[in-house]
Design a protein around this motif. Structure first.
Motif, PDB file in Angstrom:
ATOM      1  N   ASN A 121       0.846  -1.194   0.000  1.00 29.03           N
ATOM      2  CA  ASN A 121       0.000   0.000   0.000  1.00 29.03           C
ATOM      3  C   ASN A 121       0.883   1.247   0.000  1.00 29.03           C
ATOM      4  O   ASN A 121       1.468   1.599   1.029  1.00 29.03           O
ATOM      5  N   PRO A 122       1.015   1.932  -1.134  1.00 27.02           N
ATOM      6  CA  PRO A 122       1.895   3.115  -1.194  1.00 27.02           C
ATOM      7  C   PRO A 122       1.387   4.285  -0.358  1.00 27.02           C
ATOM      8  O   PRO A 122       2.150   5.186  -0.016  1.00 27.02           O
ATOM      9  N   ASN A 123       0.112   4.253  -0.027  1.00 26.61           N
ATOM     10  CA  ASN A 123      -0.435   5.356   0.784  1.00 26.61           C
ATOM     11  C   ASN A 123       0.175   5.413   2.175  1.00 26.61           C
ATOM     12  O   ASN A 123       0.046   6.419   2.872  1.00 26.61           O
ATOM     13  N   ASP A 124       0.860   4.313   2.543  1.00 23.79           N
ATOM     14  CA  ASP A 124       1.427   4.262   3.887  1.00 23.79           C
ATOM     15  C   ASP A 124       2.734   5.052   3.992  1.00 23.79           C
ATOM     16  O   ASP A 124       3.238   5.234   5.110  1.00 23.79           O
ATOM     17  N   TYR A 125       3.309   5.518   2.878  1.00 18.92           N
ATOM     18  CA  TYR A 125       4.578   6.233   2.989  1.00 18.92           C
ATOM     19  C   TYR A 125       4.650   7.472   2.088  1.00 18.92           C
ATOM     20  O   TYR A 125       5.725   8.054   1.940  1.00 18.92           O
ATOM     21  N   ILE A 126       3.530   7.870   1.463  1.00 18.83           N
ATOM     22  CA  ILE A 126       3.564   9.091   0.665  1.00 18.83           C
ATOM     23  C   ILE A 126       2.879  10.232   1.436  1.00 18.83           C
ATOM     24  O   ILE A 126       2.078  10.003   2.344  1.00 18.83           O
ATOM     25  N   VAL A 127       3.211  11.439   1.002  1.00 19.38           N
ATOM     26  CA  VAL A 127       2.667  12.639   1.658  1.00 19.38           C
ATOM     27  C   VAL A 127       1.249  12.894   1.164  1.00 19.38           C
ATOM     28  O   VAL A 127       0.988  12.914  -0.051  1.00 19.38           O
ATOM     29  N   HIS A 128       0.335  13.075   2.100  1.00 18.85           N
ATOM     30  CA  HIS A 128      -1.048  13.382   1.763  1.00 18.85           C
ATOM     31  C   HIS A 128      -1.378  14.810   2.202  1.00 18.85           C
ATOM     32  O   HIS A 128      -0.628  15.466   2.936  1.00 18.85           O
ATOM     33  N   GLU A 129      -2.539  15.296   1.719  1.00 20.31           N
ATOM     34  CA  GLU A 129      -2.936  16.657   2.109  1.00 20.31           C
ATOM     35  C   GLU A 129      -3.139  16.780   3.605  1.00 20.31           C
ATOM     36  O   GLU A 129      -2.968  17.848   4.185  1.00 20.31           O
ATOM     37  N   SER A 130      -3.495  15.655   4.267  1.00 24.46           N
ATOM     38  CA  SER A 130      -3.693  15.700   5.715  1.00 24.46           C
ATOM     39  C   SER A 130      -2.390  16.050   6.428  1.00 24.46           C
ATOM     40  O   SER A 130      -2.398  16.783   7.428  1.00 24.46           O
ATOM     41  N   HIS A 131      -1.245  15.553   5.903  1.00 19.57           N
ATOM     42  CA  HIS A 131       0.061  15.880   6.493  1.00 19.57           C
ATOM     43  C   HIS A 131       0.366  17.375   6.312  1.00 19.57           C
ATOM     44  O   HIS A 131       0.860  18.035   7.217  1.00 19.57           O
ATOM     45  N   ILE A 132       0.059  17.874   5.129  1.00 14.31           N
ATOM     46  CA  ILE A 132       0.318  19.292   4.855  1.00 14.31           C
ATOM     47  C   ILE A 132      -0.578  20.178   5.710  1.00 14.31           C
ATOM     48  O   ILE A 132      -0.147  21.201   6.244  1.00 14.31           O
ATOM     49  N   PHE A 133      -1.837  19.756   5.862  1.00 18.72           N
ATOM     50  CA  PHE A 133      -2.766  20.530   6.696  1.00 18.72           C
ATOM     51  C   PHE A 133      -2.269  20.614   8.133  1.00 18.72           C
ATOM     52  O   PHE A 133      -2.406  21.672   8.781  1.00 18.72           O
ATOM     53  N   LYS A 134      -1.711  19.537   8.646  1.00 23.10           N
ATOM     54  CA  LYS A 134      -1.201  19.553  10.022  1.00 23.10           C
ATOM     55  C   LYS A 134      -0.107  20.599  10.190  1.00 23.10           C
ATOM     56  O   LYS A 134      -0.087  21.358  11.170  1.00 23.10           O
ATOM     57  N   VAL A 135       0.796  20.628   9.210  1.00 25.99           N
ATOM     58  CA  VAL A 135       1.899  21.600   9.283  1.00 25.99           C
ATOM     59  C   VAL A 135       1.364  23.025   9.166  1.00 25.99           C
ATOM     60  O   VAL A 135       1.722  23.915   9.955  1.00 25.99           O
ATOM     61  N   PHE A 175       5.614  17.180  14.238  1.00 29.94           N
ATOM     62  CA  PHE A 175       6.853  16.539  13.782  1.00 29.94           C
ATOM     63  C   PHE A 175       6.851  15.052  14.133  1.00 29.94           C
ATOM     64  O   PHE A 175       7.149  14.202  13.273  1.00 29.94           O
ATOM     65  N   ASP A 176       6.499  14.720  15.354  1.00 27.10           N
ATOM     66  CA  ASP A 176       6.463  13.311  15.769  1.00 27.10           C
ATOM     67  C   ASP A 176       5.410  12.534  14.980  1.00 27.10           C
ATOM     68  O   ASP A 176       5.628  11.369  14.586  1.00 27.10           O
ATOM     69  N   GLN A 177       4.274  13.155  14.713  1.00 26.20           N
ATOM     70  CA  GLN A 177       3.214  12.476  13.964  1.00 26.20           C
ATOM     71  C   GLN A 177       3.652  12.186  12.533  1.00 26.20           C
ATOM     72  O   GLN A 177       3.353  11.105  11.981  1.00 26.20           O
ATOM     73  N   LEU A 178       4.344  13.119  11.915  1.00 28.36           N
ATOM     74  CA  LEU A 178       4.822  12.894  10.547  1.00 28.36           C
ATOM     75  C   LEU A 178       5.860  11.771  10.508  1.00 28.36           C
ATOM     76  O   LEU A 178       5.850  10.938   9.577  1.00 28.36           O
ATOM     77  N   ILE A 179       6.744  11.740  11.456  1.00 28.29           N
ATOM     78  CA  ILE A 179       7.752  10.678  11.519  1.00 28.29           C
ATOM     79  C   ILE A 179       7.067   9.318  11.682  1.00 28.29           C
ATOM     80  O   ILE A 179       7.449   8.325  11.031  1.00 28.29           O
ATOM     81  N   ASN A 180       6.061   9.277  12.511  1.00 30.58           N
ATOM     82  CA  ASN A 180       5.330   8.015  12.718  1.00 30.58           C
ATOM     83  C   ASN A 180       4.627   7.558  11.442  1.00 30.58           C
ATOM     84  O   ASN A 180       4.413   6.351  11.234  1.00 30.58           O
ATOM     85  N   ASP A 181       4.267   8.506  10.564  1.00 33.62           N
ATOM     86  CA  ASP A 181       3.604   8.162   9.299  1.00 33.62           C
ATOM     87  C   ASP A 181       4.614   7.895   8.185  1.00 33.62           C
ATOM     88  O   ASP A 181       4.255   7.864   6.997  1.00 33.62           O
ATOM     89  N   GLN A 182       5.864   7.702   8.522  1.00 33.01           N
ATOM     90  CA  GLN A 182       6.936   7.365   7.569  1.00 33.01           C
ATOM     91  C   GLN A 182       7.229   8.518   6.597  1.00 33.01           C
ATOM     92  O   GLN A 182       7.788   8.282   5.512  1.00 33.01           O
TER      93      GLN A 182
END
Length: 236
Positions: A129-143, A208-215
């Motif tokens: 599942n490539p969604n497990d290691y690519i950047v999504h809009e949810s990651h950008i929204f968090k930042v 930062f910790d959440q993004l690291i946990n999401d690979q």
């Protein structure tokens, strides 16, 4: 025929007559002199009275003018106080207007800030599942949300200045910002106090910790100068 002769006046009668004549002359002369003196001095008396009345009138007028002057001075002091208060309010309004223009992206943003780079994680052949290691809009929204909360004045993604009504969508390996597509890695820049922004991102259990946990591969840098054009300027 006997002749009758008038008896000449005696010496005493003559003296009395002379005294009466002289006395009458003196009385008449004194009366005329008194009338003349009154005629001479009367205009001076009238003029002096006129001056006295004019002086009293001027004094009253001066008093009125002094009261009017004091009233105007009090009004001026009130205006100065009001102006000083309004001047402070004006300066605050100008600063607030500039801040809002900056947030809306209507004016360029220049200043210290941070640069955050988000990139896809390393490919794992064991993970189908490539969604497990690519950047999504949810990651950008968090930042972005964390940057706004911590006081960022302006934010851009890959050079695209964000507006208050900007929308972000994720389409596979790319994201769409206001209809314009950008591939990874995604560089997010923000103008603001770099210490505050970085501390907010790196708080324990934070973004930062959440993004690291999401690979997600994350780098955070402090920038001495971040330059962003206004949203009306053409951006490359």
């Amino acid at each position: 025929m006997s002749n009758k002769y008038m008896k000449p006046p005696s010496r005493k009668q003559l003296v009395i007559l002379i005294v009466c004549i002289v006395t009458g002359f003196i009385i008449g002369y004194s009366y005329n002199l008194s009338k003349d003196n009154m005629k001479v001095t009367s205009p001076y008396i009238d003029q002096e009275e006129s001056y006295r009345e004019e002086l009293i009138g001027q004094q009253e007028r001066n008093k009125e003018l002094m009261e009017e002057l004091n009233s105007l001075q009090n009004k001026i002091r009130d205006y100065e106080k009001t102006f000083a208060s309004n001047e402070d309010q004006y300066e605050n309004l100008v600063q607030e207007a500039e801040r809002l223009r900056l947030i809306l992206g209507e004016i360029p943003a220049v200043g210290q800030g941070v640069k955050i780079t988000l990139d896809d994680g390393e490919y794992d052949p064991n993970n189908t599942n490539p969604n497990d290691y690519i950047v999504h809009e949810s990651h950008i929204f968090k930042v972005i949300n964390e940057l706004k909360i911590s006081g960022a004045e302006a934010i851009s993604i890959n050079g695209k200045r964000l507006e208050t009504n900007s929308y972000i969508n994720c389409t596979g390996p790319v994201i769409s910002i206001d209809g314009e597509q950008f591939p990874a890695p995604f560089t997010i820049e923000a103008v603001g106090n770099p210490e505050s922004l970085i501390a907010s991102l790196k708080i324990v259990g934070g973004v930062f910790d959440q993004l690291i946990n999401d690979q997600i591969v994350v780098t955070i840098e402090q920038s001495g100068q971040v330059v962003m054009p206004s949203v009306n300027d053409k951006q490359s």
